[in-house]
Design a protein around this motif. Structure first.
Motif, PDB file in Angstrom:
ATOM      1  N   ALA B 153     -29.790  19.067  70.098  1.00  8.99           N
ATOM      2  CA  ALA B 153     -30.735  18.400  69.188  1.00  8.99           C
ATOM      3  C   ALA B 153     -30.305  16.942  68.960  1.00  8.99           C
ATOM      4  O   ALA B 153     -31.117  16.021  69.086  1.00  8.99           O
ATOM      5  CB  ALA B 153     -30.815  19.158  67.863  1.00  8.99           C
ATOM      6  N   SER B 154     -29.023  16.745  68.657  1.00 15.01           N
ATOM      7  CA  SER B 154     -28.531  15.381  68.399  1.00 15.01           C
ATOM      8  C   SER B 154     -28.722  14.484  69.614  1.00 15.01           C
ATOM      9  O   SER B 154     -29.201  13.346  69.491  1.00 15.01           O
ATOM     10  CB  SER B 154     -27.032  15.410  68.051  1.00 15.01           C
ATOM     11  OG  SER B 154     -26.842  16.005  66.803  1.00 15.01           O
ATOM     12  N   CYS B 155     -28.338  14.990  70.795  1.00 15.12           N
ATOM     13  CA  CYS B 155     -28.433  14.184  72.022  1.00 15.12           C
ATOM     14  C   CYS B 155     -29.879  13.803  72.326  1.00 15.12           C
ATOM     15  O   CYS B 155     -30.139  12.770  72.943  1.00 15.12           O
ATOM     16  CB  CYS B 155     -27.844  14.934  73.207  1.00 15.12           C
ATOM     17  SG  CYS B 155     -26.057  15.073  73.132  1.00 15.12           S
ATOM     18  N   ASN B 156     -30.826  14.658  71.914  1.00 17.85           N
ATOM     19  CA  ASN B 156     -32.243  14.368  72.169  1.00 17.85           C
ATOM     20  C   ASN B 156     -32.875  13.569  71.021  1.00 17.85           C
ATOM     21  O   ASN B 156     -34.095  13.414  70.974  1.00 17.85           O
ATOM     22  CB  ASN B 156     -33.020  15.680  72.384  1.00 17.85           C
ATOM     23  CG  ASN B 156     -32.631  16.363  73.686  1.00 17.85           C
ATOM     24  OD1 ASN B 156     -31.830  15.843  74.456  1.00 17.85           O
ATOM     25  ND2 ASN B 156     -33.191  17.532  73.945  1.00 17.85           N
ATOM     26  N   GLY B 157     -32.018  13.099  70.099  1.00 21.65           N
ATOM     27  CA  GLY B 157     -32.531  12.261  69.008  1.00 21.65           C
ATOM     28  C   GLY B 157     -33.352  13.028  67.988  1.00 21.65           C
ATOM     29  O   GLY B 157     -34.198  12.446  67.292  1.00 21.65           O
ATOM     30  N   LEU B 158     -33.108  14.349  67.883  1.00 24.55           N
ATOM     31  CA  LEU B 158     -33.898  15.173  66.967  1.00 24.55           C
ATOM     32  C   LEU B 158     -33.153  15.388  65.648  1.00 24.55           C
ATOM     33  O   LEU B 158     -31.927  15.518  65.630  1.00 24.55           O
ATOM     34  CB  LEU B 158     -34.187  16.537  67.604  1.00 24.55           C
ATOM     35  CG  LEU B 158     -34.932  16.492  68.946  1.00 24.55           C
ATOM     36  CD1 LEU B 158     -35.002  17.893  69.558  1.00 24.55           C
ATOM     37  CD2 LEU B 158     -36.334  15.924  68.757  1.00 24.55           C
ATOM     38  N   VAL B 159     -33.901  15.438  64.559  1.00 21.56           N
ATOM     39  CA  VAL B 159     -33.329  15.803  63.268  1.00 21.56           C
ATOM     40  C   VAL B 159     -33.303  17.326  63.195  1.00 21.56           C
ATOM     41  O   VAL B 159     -34.335  17.972  63.375  1.00 21.56           O
ATOM     42  CB  VAL B 159     -34.198  15.248  62.116  1.00 21.56           C
ATOM     43  CG1 VAL B 159     -33.664  15.732  60.760  1.00 21.56           C
ATOM     44  CG2 VAL B 159     -34.244  13.723  62.178  1.00 21.56           C
ATOM     45  N   TYR B 160     -32.112  17.890  62.979  1.00 22.54           N
ATOM     46  CA  TYR B 160     -32.056  19.352  62.890  1.00 22.54           C
ATOM     47  C   TYR B 160     -31.497  19.793  61.549  1.00 22.54           C
ATOM     48  O   TYR B 160     -30.777  19.063  60.893  1.00 22.54           O
ATOM     49  CB  TYR B 160     -31.238  19.948  64.043  1.00 22.54           C
ATOM     50  CG  TYR B 160     -29.756  19.677  63.971  1.00 22.54           C
ATOM     51  CD1 TYR B 160     -29.205  18.559  64.566  1.00 22.54           C
ATOM     52  CD2 TYR B 160     -28.891  20.571  63.321  1.00 22.54           C
ATOM     53  CE1 TYR B 160     -27.846  18.306  64.510  1.00 22.54           C
ATOM     54  CE2 TYR B 160     -27.530  20.329  63.260  1.00 22.54           C
ATOM     55  CZ  TYR B 160     -27.017  19.197  63.861  1.00 22.54           C
ATOM     56  OH  TYR B 160     -25.668  18.956  63.801  1.00 22.54           O
ATOM     57  N   GLU B 161     -31.892  20.993  61.153  1.00 21.67           N
ATOM     58  CA  GLU B 161     -31.301  21.581  59.958  1.00 21.67           C
ATOM     59  C   GLU B 161     -30.697  22.933  60.322  1.00 21.67           C
ATOM     60  O   GLU B 161     -31.118  23.578  61.293  1.00 21.67           O
ATOM     61  CB  GLU B 161     -32.335  21.755  58.846  1.00 21.67           C
ATOM     62  CG  GLU B 161     -33.330  22.865  59.076  1.00 21.67           C
ATOM     63  CD  GLU B 161     -34.200  23.140  57.847  1.00 21.67           C
ATOM     64  OE1 GLU B 161     -33.722  23.804  56.917  1.00 21.67           O
ATOM     65  OE2 GLU B 161     -35.356  22.687  57.836  1.00 21.67           O
ATOM     66  N   ILE B 162     -29.715  23.322  59.529  1.00 24.64           N
ATOM     67  CA  ILE B 162     -29.112  24.644  59.717  1.00 24.64           C
ATOM     68  C   ILE B 162     -29.756  25.571  58.699  1.00 24.64           C
ATOM     69  O   ILE B 162     -29.732  25.301  57.501  1.00 24.64           O
ATOM     70  CB  ILE B 162     -27.585  24.562  59.533  1.00 24.64           C
ATOM     71  CG1 ILE B 162     -27.000  23.620  60.594  1.00 24.64           C
ATOM     72  CG2 ILE B 162     -26.960  25.945  59.631  1.00 24.64           C
ATOM     73  CD1 ILE B 162     -25.595  23.165  60.298  1.00 24.64           C
ATOM     74  N   PHE B 163     -30.377  26.618  59.193  1.00 22.88           N
ATOM     75  CA  PHE B 163     -31.130  27.517  58.323  1.00 22.88           C
ATOM     76  C   PHE B 163     -30.202  28.631  57.840  1.00 22.88           C
ATOM     77  O   PHE B 163     -29.633  29.370  58.637  1.00 22.88           O
ATOM     78  CB  PHE B 163     -32.322  28.091  59.098  1.00 22.88           C
ATOM     79  CG  PHE B 163     -33.310  28.804  58.236  1.00 22.88           C
ATOM     80  CD1 PHE B 163     -34.294  28.105  57.559  1.00 22.88           C
ATOM     81  CD2 PHE B 163     -33.255  30.177  58.086  1.00 22.88           C
ATOM     82  CE1 PHE B 163     -35.211  28.768  56.751  1.00 22.88           C
ATOM     83  CE2 PHE B 163     -34.157  30.847  57.278  1.00 22.88           C
ATOM     84  CZ  PHE B 163     -35.137  30.134  56.610  1.00 22.88           C
ATOM     85  N   ASP B 164     -30.069  28.715  56.540  1.00 15.71           N
ATOM     86  CA  ASP B 164     -29.037  29.548  55.903  1.00 15.71           C
ATOM     87  C   ASP B 164     -29.610  30.885  55.447  1.00 15.71           C
ATOM     88  O   ASP B 164     -30.285  30.958  54.428  1.00 15.71           O
ATOM     89  CB  ASP B 164     -28.478  28.772  54.700  1.00 15.71           C
ATOM     90  CG  ASP B 164     -27.436  29.571  53.942  1.00 15.71           C
ATOM     91  OD1 ASP B 164     -26.709  30.351  54.567  1.00 15.71           O
ATOM     92  OD2 ASP B 164     -27.359  29.389  52.706  1.00 15.71           O
ATOM     93  N   SER B 165     -29.351  31.949  56.212  1.00 16.97           N
ATOM     94  CA  SER B 165     -29.894  33.263  55.847  1.00 16.97           C
ATOM     95  C   SER B 165     -28.983  34.384  56.338  1.00 16.97           C
ATOM     96  O   SER B 165     -28.630  34.446  57.522  1.00 16.97           O
ATOM     97  CB  SER B 165     -31.285  33.432  56.458  1.00 16.97           C
ATOM     98  OG  SER B 165     -31.666  34.793  56.467  1.00 16.97           O
TER      99      SER B 165
END
Lengths: 214, 214
Positions: B153-165
């Protein structure tokens, strides 16, 4: 709003004995406690943060409350004292071995509209309980405590919710659990493990921990 | 919005061989898949639900897509086909072995405002990925796939979130994991295990599973 963390330093985390010496286990347990306590302090959700501990420890911005009894007895006495002093504010009981807890987790659980919010741990445990009215509840840890806590809430006529969080459900008890701190942690517990030479091993796609001499 | 579940029936869940026969493991894997697929269908979040499977199976209200290749190749080909057919809707990739998934989990993850939402599994795995623009991402499972997916995600310039479940992070691979289904599950996978005689054992506060003859 209050928070209370029960803590046992002596012979802490005995199931990690194959990987850590007695002194290291105590230091590691203390580093996890500092992560949890630090997140509670930073969250600014709580006016009082008490650590119920079996031996004196030094942690900033929290109250150290010596408790000689077992986990259930100490916590139920704590809840009882709140009731007898007419302290009717909500309380979060949170374990000292869930270092991945985040500020958002604390905001979310203390915003619960239920009477009680129960956080499952792995293997039927309970990692945190948010109780809106402390005089209405008592704890019963060990074994399948998650189901026992759901039942206690039901029997007392309380509406409870199950709080769904990987961070909060990840309690660190056994060697395999260290993987989660090394991958997801960024606090003192992760730093302590790395300082001892711990890292991730990845054999044929099976991820575990390894310890290298430093 | 789409969902895709990769599934392998043959020699499924080999790490449960000490507890379940080959036929039982296949049936158990299928019961977990039915739990996941059923929750996806009921959620009404998705206009298309595809199961990428290595062999023909019969499940209602989903599309069965035969895929002969490995997990990464099949999923990346699937994402590539969406892009080449100019299908620019978001997609949820979700594993077939997380039967605790709830409708609320699906509502929450598909409401993510990030480009990508990544759900960690235990031991560095990835249990689900929600991708807003499928042409912008590729998967890399096995080993420490969680960290690899964050990096992609980072390398592709995307904003990512970690989904906590906890629900979504609880993938069922090993004998100990069955405890979670028996305590927290209420679907087909839990029913199947109980029909085989599985129940919770609780020895000296250490919770595990036991199998009794029926």
């Amino acid at each position: 709003m209050r928070a209370v963390i029960p803590f046992k330093k002596n012979n802490a985390k005995s199931r990690l004995s194959s990987l850590l010496s007695g002194k290291e286990r105590e230091e590691f347990a203390l580093s996890m406690l500092r992560d949890v306590a630090g997140t509670l302090v930073s969250s600014e959700c709580f006016s009082v943060i008490d650590i119920l501990t079996t031996s004196l420890i030094d942690i900033e911005d929290v109250n150290i409350v010596l408790a000689g009894k077992g986990l259930n007895e100490s916590l139920n006495e704590y809840l009882g004292k709140m009731a007898s002093h007419s302290i009717n504010e909500p309380v979060l009981i949170i374990m000292a071995d869930i270092p991945l807890v985040s500020g958002k987790n604390l905001e979310d659980i203390t915003a619960s509209q239920s009477d009680v919010a129960i956080v499952p741990g792995r293997f039927g445990g309970t990692n945190a309980i948010f109780i809106r009215n402390p005089s209405s509840f008592h704890v019963d840890y060990y074994g399948q405590s998650f189901l026992k806590h759901c039942q206690i809430a039901s029997c007392n006529g309380l509406v409870y919710e199950i709080f769904d969080s990987f961070n909060l459900s990840t309690d660190i008890d056994e060697a395999d659990d260290l993987v989660e701190i090394l991958i997801h942690g960024s606090g003192r517990a992760a730093g302590y493990l790395k300082s001892l030479g711990f890292g991730i091993s990845d054999k044929n796609g099976r991820v575990g921990v390894k310890r290298e001499k430093i």
